[in-house]
Design an enzyme around this catalytic site. Structure first.
Site, PDB file in Angstrom:
ATOM      1  N   ASN A  64     -34.403  29.164   5.690  1.00 41.43           N
ATOM      2  CA  ASN A  64     -35.827  28.878   5.710  1.00 41.43           C
ATOM      3  C   ASN A  64     -36.056  27.438   6.170  1.00 41.43           C
ATOM      4  O   ASN A  64     -35.146  26.785   6.659  1.00 41.43           O
ATOM      5  CB  ASN A  64     -36.428  29.145   4.323  1.00 41.43           C
ATOM      6  N   HIS A  94     -19.831   9.020  -2.786  1.00 44.53           N
ATOM      7  CA  HIS A  94     -19.093   7.776  -2.979  1.00 44.53           C
ATOM      8  C   HIS A  94     -18.308   7.837  -4.285  1.00 44.53           C
ATOM      9  O   HIS A  94     -18.697   8.529  -5.226  1.00 44.53           O
ATOM     10  CB  HIS A  94     -20.048   6.582  -3.022  1.00 44.53           C
ATOM     11  N   ALA A 121     -34.894  27.632  -3.638  1.00 47.34           N
ATOM     12  CA  ALA A 121     -35.625  26.499  -3.073  1.00 47.34           C
ATOM     13  C   ALA A 121     -35.257  25.180  -3.754  1.00 47.34           C
ATOM     14  O   ALA A 121     -35.170  25.095  -4.976  1.00 47.34           O
ATOM     15  CB  ALA A 121     -37.118  26.738  -3.193  1.00 47.34           C
TER      16      ALA A 121
END
Length: 169
Positions: A64, A94, A121
Site C-alpha cells: 500500500n 547502531h 498499518a
C-alpha cells in the site's frame, strides 16, 4: 542516478490500473527485483540511495501507500504478502555501546518476510528480523525479533498474541 529518476517517476504516477502497471515497471527500472503481479500503490521511499537492488518482492504481493525501505542490509518479501500503509522496513541501526568522540558503529542485517505475511498499518520491522510464513504483524507494532510462522504479534515491542490457523481448501 537511475534509481532516483525511476523512483521519482514511480512515485508520481496516478493511482489506478494504468498507473499501477507503469509503477511496477518504473520500480523495476529503479533496480527493485519485483516478480510478476506485484502491486505497489506508492509512493515508496528507499534509503540510502542505491539500495533498491537489495529489495526483492515475490509474486502477487501487495504494498500500500507510503512504504519505507531502509534497504542497505537487504529486504526480501515473499509471495502473497500484504503490506499496509506506512510500514517501515529498517535494515540498519547502531550499536548501543559508544566510544568517546566517535559516532556509534552501524549494524546492518537483512529483513525477510516469508510467504503469506500480512503487515498492519504503521508497523516497523527492525534489522535482522524474519517473519515466518502466514504470520500477521498488528498495526503499529515494532518488531525487534523473529516472528514464528502462523502467529499474530503486536505491541511495542511486538510480542506473541495468538496462533493463526491455516485454511485448507
Amino acid at each position: 542516478m537511475r534509481e532516483a529518476l525511476f523512483l521519482w517517476i514511480a512515485n508520481h504516477l496516478p493511482k489506478g490500473r494504468i498507473g499501477t502497471r507503469a509503477r511496477h515497471e518504473a520500480l523495476r527500472w529503479a533496480g527493485l527485483r519485483l516478480s510478476s503481479k506485484v502491486i505497489v500503490m506508492g509512493p515508496v521511499t528507499i534509503t540510502p540511495p542505491g539500495s533498491g537492488g537489495r529489495i526483492a518482492i515475490g509474486s502477487r504481493s501487495f504494498l500500500n501507500a507510503n512504504v519505507r525501505f531502509g534497504g542497505e542490509g537487504g529486504i526480501t518479501i515473499g509471495r502473497f504478502a500484504q503490506i499496509a500503509p506506512g510500514v517501515a522496513f529498517e535494515t540498519s541501526s547502531h550499536e548501543l555501546t559508544f566510544e568517546h568522540g566517535r559516532s556509534r558503529a552501524t549494524v546492518t542485517a537483512p529483513v525477510v518476510l516469508q510467504d503469506h505475511v500480512w503487515i498492519g498499518a504503521g508497523a516497523i520491522i527492525l534489522p535482522g528480523v524474519t517473519i515466518g510464513r502466514g504470520a500477521v504483524v498488528a498495526a503499529g507494532a515494532i518488531v525487534t525479533q523473529d516472528v514464528p510462522p502462523k502467529t499474530l504479534v503486536g505491541g511495542v515491542p511486538a510480542r506473541f498474541l495468538r496462533d493463526i490457523s491455516e485454511r485448507v481448501p
